[in-house]
Design an enzyme around this catalytic site. Structure first.
Site, PDB file in Angstrom:
ATOM      1  N   ASP A 196      19.459 -12.558   7.414  1.00  0.00           N
ATOM      2  CA  ASP A 196      19.621 -12.104   6.033  1.00  0.00           C
ATOM      3  C   ASP A 196      18.547 -12.799   5.207  1.00  0.00           C
ATOM      4  O   ASP A 196      17.722 -13.540   5.761  1.00  0.00           O
ATOM      5  CB  ASP A 196      21.049 -12.402   5.519  1.00  0.00           C
ATOM      6  CG  ASP A 196      21.514 -11.337   4.533  1.00  0.00           C
ATOM      7  OD1 ASP A 196      20.806 -11.109   3.537  1.00  0.00           O
ATOM      8  OD2 ASP A 196      22.572 -10.722   4.759  1.00  0.00           O
ATOM      9  N   HIS A 286      17.948  -6.740   2.992  1.00  0.00           N
ATOM     10  CA  HIS A 286      18.360  -8.078   3.442  1.00  0.00           C
ATOM     11  C   HIS A 286      17.382  -8.630   4.479  1.00  0.00           C
ATOM     12  O   HIS A 286      17.791  -9.313   5.415  1.00  0.00           O
ATOM     13  CB  HIS A 286      19.783  -8.034   4.024  1.00  0.00           C
ATOM     14  CG  HIS A 286      20.844  -7.794   2.993  1.00  0.00           C
ATOM     15  ND1 HIS A 286      21.449  -8.817   2.299  1.00  0.00           N
ATOM     16  CD2 HIS A 286      21.393  -6.650   2.521  1.00  0.00           C
ATOM     17  CE1 HIS A 286      22.338  -8.310   1.452  1.00  0.00           C
ATOM     18  NE2 HIS A 286      22.321  -7.000   1.565  1.00  0.00           N
ATOM     19  N   GLU A 345      23.196  -2.258   1.021  1.00  0.00           N
ATOM     20  CA  GLU A 345      22.601  -2.774  -0.211  1.00  0.00           C
ATOM     21  C   GLU A 345      21.072  -2.743  -0.210  1.00  0.00           C
ATOM     22  O   GLU A 345      20.420  -3.768  -0.440  1.00  0.00           O
ATOM     23  CB  GLU A 345      23.099  -4.206  -0.450  1.00  0.00           C
ATOM     24  CG  GLU A 345      24.603  -4.277  -0.573  1.00  0.00           C
ATOM     25  CD  GLU A 345      25.133  -5.689  -0.766  1.00  0.00           C
ATOM     26  OE1 GLU A 345      25.955  -5.872  -1.671  1.00  0.00           O
ATOM     27  OE2 GLU A 345      24.725  -6.608  -0.031  1.00  0.00           O
TER      28      GLU A 345
HETATM   29  C1  ACM Z   1      28.203  -6.208   2.828  1.00  0.00           C
HETATM   30  O1  ACM Z   1      29.191  -6.855   2.455  1.00  0.00           O
HETATM   31  N1  ACM Z   1      27.093  -6.209   2.131  1.00  0.00           N
HETATM   32  C2  ACM Z   1      28.255  -5.401   4.033  1.00  0.00           C
END
Ligand code: ACM
Ligand code: ZN
Length: 761
Positions: A196, A286, A345
């Site tokens: 991430d 991410h 996201e």
């Molecule tokens: C997440 O909680 N962004 C999958």
């Protein structure tokens, strides 16, 4: 000699017919079918572990280790017969089915697969006294397995826990312990969030900088937040563990990573326990660890953190090659067929301006950026398939149109109809919505019940639909979880409820019965040295009102916990007075309660206000009984007081405090009117919201649940004369990720008031 030995062991493991262990072991998850019988099978140093099939050798070794810890016995394992017999019978039934019988001096575990046998071992472990979990020898203990016959299989194939090791890192030994506890509860999918923005945790041979640089960082905002909480909440579990910090010159760096050898070791360790590891390399968002360390992976050299980090550029061919290179190494390390691509996201702002992304869209006739993400996923999915793998992704991968073969992990509790859309398109779903399964979210008194209630999956009406649900999973995001201790505090016992939810039949699931079994399991977790969260205190509201005097009630369902308190605002410590049932107050008092476990660990603090009030007088009006006035504002902020600064969209009249059906997108709501209470009484208001909410009564702010957050219910009391009182509620949903709003009102008898006749304007 041989004959003598056989005779001797038969004597010792004989079903003794004792009634001494009348109390039946608590089994979690509750099995499908259990028949208890009289007597016990004893485990002694003469017990042998036999297995029919050479493939069961690792299971036999695992059982030997489990039983060896506390008994001190070095049990013999061998292919062939044993007094504990592990067998394979590849008969029908769901993967993981097993039968266990303990009778006539023998324990037999027959699985329909390796996993089935391991599931039987987990049950055998729970049939033994909790002391069996101790990592040191207990002398003089009788190890009795009550005679029983169990037939059992899982409801769902996927009973998972996700652990984010990027935001905070967990060592190889910590992961082994994590897998050990999963196995105790038949949790069988370890979803490993390995990369991430805050850290890349897996060695990739072709791109060494990913871990050389990407696994280390100077302390970030999350680290600071953790350290502040350690101090402000007097809680060492928030400290960053020293073994995750290294000094480089005058800098302190936080981090760590797994070598490929570590990964292979952990994959084997998990497999021995019947656990599949699902690696996740989050793409294309991410990904800033990769972007920072290798040039040309983002759309532009300049990246920016808006709501999320700048993503990788799917318009550039060399980016696609990079992604495939990474997964090629992932496939070589992880044998399980499911691999997770992330996909959550993604900030698509750069894609809109990027010539490469726009060209890719034109060439492939893609109309929107979500379609570009879907194109990227389909491209990667082809590569997954070429390598014999199936793709799993977060539910955003549905948005731009998805292939019917990818598997959806539903996480956005507020996203519309993820199950319905997935099933309509033929995609299987793992359920892990924020509304109940985010184990990093603060636990509230309703959380365990919300997990348990998920046994009736929303939108699933028949067996055919249920067959498309792969299972359930708890997610442990670690932004504010820096240590093993904090991780277990957040994840357990909620993970135990998820385990039962994933395994047991709906007809066998009963929340009260589960809680009774869970209390017994606390002892087992203590023996394992797992610092689970002592259940929260109940019996009070956030604000408790009395007119004359009140009994103070603070109950903990863990009988081993001690509750201490202060009334001067200081944090309760091991010297603070112990709460005793029946304590009373006759003046306004601010308590802080805190649980302490038997071994002295400090638990959460509960700030509880006992307030002396006079009844507030009713208004001298006779308002219209038609409900409350509701105003919907186009609100994107994070603070209830600002809602009416946003443009007004619509108004309604409603007889309940909940989100009107028509309200979607940016949500700020203000409810105003009167509440018409039927008698002089002290009323309890319970307000559940995701995100922020405020409640005003008689013009006064009485409940503050403001700010962006997961579903949290707060409850306050108010002393009111019969008749109409002013009421107002403010509520917002931040980023459309929640959407929960519900208020309930109760009288002192605990009777819920019928909202149809309650609200007026
Ligand atoms: C997440 O909680 N962004 C999958
Ligand atoms: Zn681009």
């Amino acid at each position: 000699m041989k004959v003598f030995k056989l005779f001797f062991s038969a004597m010792l493991v004989v079903c003794l017919g004792l009634e001494a262990h009348a109390q039946r072991p608590a089994l979690i998850p509750v099995p499908n079918d259990v028949h208890w019988a009289k007597g016990n099978v004893m485990i002694t140093n003469q017990t042998t572990i036999g297995y029919d099939d050479a493939g069961l050798k690792p299971a036999a070794e695992y059982l030997k280790q489990l039983l060896g810890r506390a008994t001190g016995y070095n049990l013999r394992t061998r292919q062939g017969k044993g007094s504990i017999q592990l067998s394979l019978n590849k008969s029908a039934g769901k993967l993981g089915r097993y039968e266990l019988s303990a009778t006539g001096g023998q324990v037999r575990i027959t699985g329909n697969s390796y996993q089935g046998v391991v599931n039987g071992i987990s049950t055998l472990r729970q049939l033994l006294p909790a002391d069996v979990e101790l990592k040191k020898t207990v002398r003089g203990k009788v190890w009795a397995v009550p005679c029983v016959k169990i037939t059992d299989q899982p409801r769902f194939e996927w009973r998972g826990l996700e652990l984010d090791v990027s935001r905070h890192f967990f060592s190889k030994e910590e992961i082994k312990e994590f897998l050990d506890v999963m196995a105790l509860y038949k949790l069988n999918k370890f979803h490993w969030h390995l990369t991430d923005d805050q850290g890349w945790r897996i060695e990739i041979k072709k791109y060494p900088l990913l871990t050389q640089n990407g696994a280390w960082r100077t302390f970030d905002g999350n680290d600071m937040a953790c350290m502040n909480r350690a101090k402000n909440e007097d809680n060492p579990d928030f400290n960053l563990p020293e073994n995750k910090i290294r000094t480089q010159g005058d800098k302190k760096l936080y981090g760590g990573f797994y070598t490929q050898d570590d990964i292979r070791e952990l994959v084997a360790y998990a497999a021995q326990r019947g656990i599949d590891i699902v690696p996740e390399i989050d793409m294309p968002g991410h990904s800033s660890c990769a972007i920072r360390n290798y040039e040309g992976l983002s759309c532009f050299d300049k990246t920016q953190w808006r709501a999320c980090s700048s993503p990788m550029c799917p318009g550039k061919d060399h980016v696609l090659e990079f992604c495939k290179d990474i997964y090629r190494e992932i496939f070589s390390l992880f044998p399980y067929k499911y691999v997770h691509i992330g996909g959550d996201e993604v900030d698509m702002t750069d894609w809109k301006a990027c010539p490469d992304c726009q060209k890719r869209m034109r060439e492939n006739n893609l109309k929107s950026e979500p379609e570009l993400q879907a194109w990227f996923n389909r491209y990667m999915e082809r590569f997954f398939h070429e390598n014999g793998r199936e793709m799993v992704g977060w539910d955003e991968i549905l948005d731009g149109g998805i292939s019917p073969t990818a598997n959806i992990m539903w996480w956005r509790g507020g996203a519309p109809n993820v199950i319905g859309r997935s099933l309509a398109n033929g995609n299987k779903v793992v359920c892990t919505p924020t509304t109940a399964f985010y184990l990093d979210y603060a636990e509230d008194p309703g959380n365990m019940q919300r997990i348990y209630n998920f046994r009736n999956i929303p939108g699933i009406e028949n067996a055919q639909q249920e067959a498309m649900i792969m299972g359930v999973q708890g997610n442990i995001w670690t932004e504010i979880i820096p240590s093993r201790e904090r991780m277990y505090f957040m994840a357990y016992p909620r993970a135990v409820a998820i385990a039962e939810l994933g395994w047991s039949n709906v007809k066998d699931m009963n929340f009260n019965n589960f809680n009774r079994r869970l209390v017994k399991h606390f002892k087992r977790l203590q023996k394992l040295n797992i610092p689970y969260r002592t259940p929260g205190l109940t019996g009070f509201n956030d604000v408790n009102v009395f007119v004359d005097k009140a009994k103070v009630n603070a109950t903990c369902s863990d009988p081993t916990a001690v509750v201490r308190y202060t009334t001067d605002g200081s944090f309760p410590n091991a010297q603070s007075p112990i709460y005793k049932p029946g304590m009373s107050v006759d003046r306004t008092t601010n308590f802080i309660f805190r649980t302490f476990t038997a071994n002295g660990r400090r638990g959460e603090m509960f700030r509880v206000n006992y307030q002396k009030q006079d009844y507030s007088p009713a208004e001298q009006i006779s308002p219209d009984n038609g409900g409350l006035s509701v105003a919907w504002y186009d609100f994107t902020g994070q603070n209830c007081n600002e809602i009416d600064k946003a443009p007004l969209k619509e108004t309604y009249t409603l007889s309940d405090i909940t989100t009107p059906k028509e309200v979607k997108g940016n949500v700020g709501l203000i409810f105003t009117g009167y509440i018409n209470v039927p008698k002089d009484d002290i009323y309890t208001f319970k307000l559940l919201s995701d995100d922020g909410s405020l409640l005003y009564l008689d013009g006064e702010l009485v409940l503050n649940n403001d700010g962006p957050h997961a579903p949290v219910e707060k409850s306050v009391q108010h002393a009111m004369r019969k008749g109409a009182h002013k009421i107002a509620v403010r509520y917002f949903d931040f980023m459309g990720n929640g959407g929960t709003l519900k208020m309930r009102v109760f009288d002192t008898q605990g009777k819920q008031l019928d909202t149809q006749h309650l609200y007026c304007h």
